[in-house]
Design a protein around this motif. Sequence first.
Motif, PDB file in Angstrom:
ATOM      1  N   GLY A  33       0.815  -1.199   0.073  1.00 28.91           N
ATOM      2  CA  GLY A  33       0.124  -0.108   0.067  1.00 28.91           C
ATOM      3  C   GLY A  33       0.808   1.248  -0.087  1.00 28.91           C
ATOM      4  O   GLY A  33       0.487   2.188  -0.816  1.00 28.91           O
ATOM      5  N   ILE A  34       1.865   1.244   0.731  1.00 29.29           N
ATOM      6  CA  ILE A  34       2.762   2.458   0.739  1.00 29.29           C
ATOM      7  C   ILE A  34       3.418   2.471  -0.730  1.00 29.29           C
ATOM      8  O   ILE A  34       3.666   3.723  -0.981  1.00 29.29           O
ATOM      9  N   LEU A  35       3.864   1.550  -1.095  1.00 24.28           N
ATOM     10  CA  LEU A  35       4.360   1.475  -2.414  1.00 24.28           C
ATOM     11  C   LEU A  35       3.431   2.199  -3.484  1.00 24.28           C
ATOM     12  O   LEU A  35       3.836   3.088  -4.273  1.00 24.28           O
ATOM     13  N   LEU A  36       2.113   1.796  -3.598  1.00 24.90           N
ATOM     14  CA  LEU A  36       1.231   2.394  -4.319  1.00 24.90           C
ATOM     15  C   LEU A  36       1.049   3.765  -3.982  1.00 24.90           C
ATOM     16  O   LEU A  36       0.751   4.699  -5.050  1.00 24.90           O
ATOM     17  N   VAL A  37       0.888   4.155  -3.072  1.00 27.09           N
ATOM     18  CA  VAL A  37       0.842   5.563  -2.422  1.00 27.09           C
ATOM     19  C   VAL A  37       2.178   6.525  -2.766  1.00 27.09           C
ATOM     20  O   VAL A  37       1.960   7.636  -3.510  1.00 27.09           O
ATOM     21  N   THR A  38       3.470   5.982  -2.672  1.00 28.21           N
ATOM     22  CA  THR A  38       4.521   6.669  -3.108  1.00 28.21           C
ATOM     23  C   THR A  38       4.601   6.985  -4.408  1.00 28.21           C
ATOM     24  O   THR A  38       5.083   7.821  -4.901  1.00 28.21           O
ATOM     25  N   LEU A  39       3.975   5.821  -5.331  1.00 28.32           N
ATOM     26  CA  LEU A  39       4.452   6.375  -6.641  1.00 28.32           C
ATOM     27  C   LEU A  39       3.727   7.452  -7.010  1.00 28.32           C
ATOM     28  O   LEU A  39       4.003   8.152  -8.355  1.00 28.32           O
ATOM     29  N   TRP A  40       2.702   7.989  -6.494  1.00 27.95           N
ATOM     30  CA  TRP A  40       1.860   9.143  -6.704  1.00 27.95           C
ATOM     31  C   TRP A  40       2.463  10.317  -6.122  1.00 27.95           C
ATOM     32  O   TRP A  40       2.130  11.553  -6.570  1.00 27.95           O
ATOM     33  N   THR A  41       3.451  10.502  -5.213  1.00 26.97           N
ATOM     34  CA  THR A  41       3.995  11.458  -4.571  1.00 26.97           C
ATOM     35  C   THR A  41       4.542  12.508  -5.460  1.00 26.97           C
ATOM     36  O   THR A  41       4.401  13.641  -5.131  1.00 26.97           O
ATOM     37  N   PRO A  42       5.199  12.294  -6.239  1.00 26.36           N
ATOM     38  CA  PRO A  42       5.919  13.351  -7.352  1.00 26.36           C
ATOM     39  C   PRO A  42       4.693  14.149  -7.890  1.00 26.36           C
ATOM     40  O   PRO A  42       4.798  15.445  -7.926  1.00 26.36           O
ATOM     41  N   LEU A  43       3.845  13.695  -8.395  1.00 27.14           N
ATOM     42  CA  LEU A  43       2.603  14.240  -9.011  1.00 27.14           C
ATOM     43  C   LEU A  43       1.851  15.148  -7.806  1.00 27.14           C
ATOM     44  O   LEU A  43       1.662  16.214  -8.067  1.00 27.14           O
TER      45      LEU A  43
END
Length: 99
Positions: free
Chosen positions: A45-55
Amino acid sequence: MAWLPWGVTALSAAYFALLPVIFMAINAGLPMWLERSLLVLGAPGILLVTLWTPLLRKIGLSQGEWIVGPSPWAYALLALLHTLLIYVAAAWLGRLLAR
């Protein structure tokens, strides 16, 4: 198979709702074996959320300086988006298996 999309959606919504609780519990001084188990449970879940962090950072929906993460509203939006995607995938899989 009509229950498949709703059941999977409920599980994913519960997972994203409990994800912050899991990571708050890690800082509570739990035994190492339990801490590792919670980390393994929460890592996808953290990986899925982290992928969106730059945007999210570009559009102003992140918070933090050293460790950047989504704001609470952005996290709720991401959880809703991922749950919707999981529902669509489960509905498609349910229709595929019903044939």
